[in-house]
Design an enzyme around this catalytic site. Structure first.
Site: not given
Ligand code: CO8
Length: 258
Positions: A64, A109, A112, A132
């Protein structure tokens, strides 16, 4: 249609592509709306036999949208979780098989979403997890429920408590993924699988899906009743007559979906 969701339909197979690669296809309002719209449209289209869901770029879905979620109140968070759950249920309950082509990160997500699909084929480049707890939250789009149903409670708790991100191979061992392919073979393999399913009797395939989805959360006796009812319904179809007659005549069956 959302600018971040594309869908096409060819030879009975729908292909839905999440296309927000600059944010690793993170699920925001627009993507969720586009997903809903795409699956509703494919559900109305009589020629559909199977659907493939994938992501553009290096992610399937990296979760998400954390930036959109950061400022939510508890009330708003509940509404967001319920909205996502409703859309993922729509995918799970879609009348035709949905194959997740997990091309890269399937985190939070994203995993999921993949778990709401019927079959998950992963690229060797895929990484999956429910991270999460690293963000101070829990899965909200079905992760605690569907992961436990797929891998069992203990393995699900391990993944949920640690937030560990696992390889495609580990996902295969755990039964999260049905198959793992080379990255460039992912879509061809999913298309091949979708085409194989598309050649089967469509109502029978739908009824199989329905019986598994409905029945496996019920006591065995109730699930068996659902199965017997759906089994009986197939005998009111032209495809049952065709399928059995074709066997007797030693020729391939020509199914029409009725
Ligand atoms: N949300 C928003 N932006 C994201 C997300 C995300 N989940 N994942 C990546 N991005 C963005 C980054 O911020 C970045 O943007 P910017 O260039 O503007 O900084 C761009 O995508 C590229 O990402 P990275 O530079 O981080 O790419 P890397 O290759 O270095 O890393 C990763 C890849 C490891 C996947 C890293 O991006 C990461 O850890 N992302 C988050 C993963 C995460 O924690 N996901 C779980 C989110 S919580 C969730 O999904 C809960 C679901 C249910 C919620 C419902 C209840 C309300």
């Amino acid at each position: 249609m959302s600018e971040h969701v594309r869908f096409e339909l060819e030879a009975g197979v729908g292909l839905v592509t999440l296309d927000r690669p600059e944010a690793l296809n993170a699920l925001n309002d627009g993507i969720l709306a586009g997903l809903e719209e795409a699956f509703l449209a494919l559900g109305r289209e009589p020629s559909v036999r199977a659907v493939i869901l994938t992501g553009a770029g290096k992610a399937f879905v990296a979760g998400a949208d954390i930036k959109a979620m950061a400022g939510l109140s508890p009330l708003e968070a509940r509404a967001f979780a319920q909205r996502g759950q409703r859309i993922f249920n729509l995918i799970e309950d879609h009348p035709h098989p949905v194959i997740a082509a997990v091309n890269g990160f399937a985190l939070g997500g994203g995993l999921e979403l993949a778990m709401a699909c019927d079959i998950r084929i992963a690229s060797e480049a895929a990484k999956a997890g429910q991270p999460e707890v690293n963000l101070g939250v829990i899965p909200g789009f079905g992760g605690t429920q569907r992961l436990a149903r797929i891998v069992g409670r203990s393995r699900a708790k391990y993944l949920l408590f640690t937030g560990e991100v696992i390889s495609a191979q580990r996902g295969l061992e755990l039964g999260i993924f049905n198959e793992v392919t080379a990255p460039d073979l992912l879509l061809p393999r999913c298309r091949e699988l979708a085409a194989l399913i598309a050649r089967k009797a469509p109502l029978a395939v739908s009824h199989c899906k329905h019986a598994v989805n409905e029945g496996t959360d019920l006591p065995l006796g109730d699930g068996l009743s659902i199965e017997a009812e759906l089994f009986a319904q197939t005998f009111a179809t032209a495809d049952q007559k065709e399928g059995m007659q074709a066997f007797i005549e030693k020729r391939p069956a020509q199914f029409i979906g009725r």
